[in-house]
Design a protein around this motif. Structure first.
Motif, PDB file in Angstrom:
ATOM      1  N   ARG A   1       0.859  -1.189   0.000  1.00 49.37           N
ATOM      2  CA  ARG A   1       0.000   0.000   0.000  1.00 49.37           C
ATOM      3  C   ARG A   1       0.891   1.234   0.000  1.00 49.37           C
ATOM      4  NH1 ARG A   1      -3.835   0.391   4.702  1.00 49.37           N
ATOM      5  NH2 ARG A   1      -1.933  -0.219   5.736  1.00 49.37           N
ATOM      6  N   ARG A   2       0.622   2.165  -0.869  1.00 48.21           N
ATOM      7  CA  ARG A   2       1.439   3.374  -0.935  1.00 48.21           C
ATOM      8  C   ARG A   2       1.244   4.256   0.285  1.00 48.21           C
ATOM      9  NH1 ARG A   2       1.163   5.471  -7.116  1.00 48.21           N
ATOM     10  NH2 ARG A   2       0.393   3.516  -7.950  1.00 48.21           N
ATOM     11  N   THR A   3       0.103   4.158   0.922  1.00 51.91           N
ATOM     12  CA  THR A   3      -0.188   5.022   2.069  1.00 51.91           C
ATOM     13  C   THR A   3       0.410   4.497   3.364  1.00 51.91           C
ATOM     14  OG1 THR A   3      -2.296   3.886   2.407  1.00 51.91           O
ATOM     15  CG2 THR A   3      -2.314   5.865   1.025  1.00 51.91           C
ATOM     16  N   ALA A   4       1.006   3.324   3.330  1.00 53.44           N
ATOM     17  CA  ALA A   4       1.609   2.749   4.537  1.00 53.44           C
ATOM     18  C   ALA A   4       2.842   3.572   4.903  1.00 53.44           C
ATOM     19  CB  ALA A   4       1.996   1.297   4.304  1.00 53.44           C
ATOM     20  N   GLY A   5       2.968   3.851   6.174  1.00 54.01           N
ATOM     21  CA  GLY A   5       4.082   4.682   6.612  1.00 54.01           C
ATOM     22  C   GLY A   5       4.816   4.095   7.786  1.00 54.01           C
ATOM     23  N   VAL A   6       5.254   4.975   8.656  1.00 56.64           N
ATOM     24  CA  VAL A   6       6.049   4.586   9.813  1.00 56.64           C
ATOM     25  C   VAL A   6       5.230   3.712  10.764  1.00 56.64           C
ATOM     26  CG1 VAL A   6       7.330   5.470  11.798  1.00 56.64           C
ATOM     27  CG2 VAL A   6       7.460   6.642   9.610  1.00 56.64           C
ATOM     28  N   GLY A   7       3.941   3.991  10.875  1.00 60.88           N
ATOM     29  CA  GLY A   7       3.086   3.187  11.752  1.00 60.88           C
ATOM     30  C   GLY A   7       3.063   1.727  11.349  1.00 60.88           C
ATOM     31  N   SER A   8       3.002   1.480  10.046  1.00 60.43           N
ATOM     32  CA  SER A   8       3.026   0.097   9.563  1.00 60.43           C
ATOM     33  C   SER A   8       4.361  -0.560   9.862  1.00 60.43           C
ATOM     34  CB  SER A   8       2.773   0.049   8.061  1.00 60.43           C
ATOM     35  OG  SER A   8       1.453   0.433   7.776  1.00 60.43           O
ATOM     36  N   ALA A   9       5.438   0.178   9.700  1.00 60.45           N
ATOM     37  CA  ALA A   9       6.767  -0.377   9.976  1.00 60.45           C
ATOM     38  C   ALA A   9       6.913  -0.735  11.453  1.00 60.45           C
ATOM     39  CB  ALA A   9       7.847   0.610   9.558  1.00 60.45           C
ATOM     40  N   LEU A  10       6.465   0.151  12.324  1.00 61.97           N
ATOM     41  CA  LEU A  10       6.531  -0.135  13.761  1.00 61.97           C
ATOM     42  C   LEU A  10       5.600  -1.285  14.138  1.00 61.97           C
ATOM     43  CD1 LEU A  10       6.648   3.500  15.161  1.00 61.97           C
ATOM     44  CD2 LEU A  10       8.550   1.883  14.947  1.00 61.97           C
ATOM     45  N   GLY A  11       4.425  -1.309  13.517  1.00 59.57           N
ATOM     46  CA  GLY A  11       3.486  -2.397  13.769  1.00 59.57           C
ATOM     47  C   GLY A  11       4.030  -3.737  13.317  1.00 59.57           C
TER      48      GLY A  11
END
Length: 123
Positions: A59-69
C-alpha cells in the motif's frame, strides 16, 4: 485452473495454515491492544485459504506506523507463521505435484512476517 489449484491447496495446506492464522487472530483480539494485528492475521488467514488468483501488493499510504506495527507483529506471531509456511513448503516439495504449492507457500512468507502495509488484491 485456479479453482482446481485452490481446492488442492485447501486440502494439502490451506486449512492448516488458516487455523494457525485464526489462532493468532484470536489471541490478538483477546489481548484488546493488539486488535489491529488480529485483523491483519485474519485477513492473511483468509488469503491462505484460497491464494491462487490473488496477489499481495504494497500500500502506498503505509508509513512509519506500519513499519513499527510490523516489528511488534514479528515478535508476537509473525515468525511462528513464517516457520509454518516454510515447514509446509518443505513437506509439499517432496513430490512433483506439490512443488507449485511449496512455491506458493514460500511466496507467502514475506507477508506472514510483515503483514501491515500490504494489500491482497485479485489478479
Amino acid at each position: 485452473m485456479r479453482v482446481i489449484l485452490n481446492v488442492i491447496w485447501l486440502i494439502l495446506s490451506g486449512l492448516w495454515l488458516f487455523l494457525g492464522y485464526a489462532l493468532a487472530a484470536l489471541i490478538m483480539v483477546v489481548l484488546i491492544v493488539t486488535i489491529p494485528w488480529g485483523i491483519a492475521a485474519w485477513r492473511i488467514g483468509v488469503y491462505s485459504l484460497w491464494p491462487f488468483g490473488k496477489t499481495v501488493v504494497d500500500r502506498r499510504t503505509a508509513g512509519v506506523g506500519s513499519a513499527l506495527g510490523n516489528i511488534v507483529w514479528v515478535v508476537l506471531a509473525g515468525w511462528w507463521l513464517a516457520i509454518g509456511h516454510i515447514l509446509s513448503a518443505l513437506a509439499l516439495a517432496i513430490t512433483i505435484i506439490g512443488i507449485p504449492f511449496a512455491w506458493a507457500n514460500l511466496k507467502m512468507v514475506p507477508v506472514a512476517l510483515l503483514p501491515l502495509g500490504k494489500q491482497i488484491v485479485d489478479m
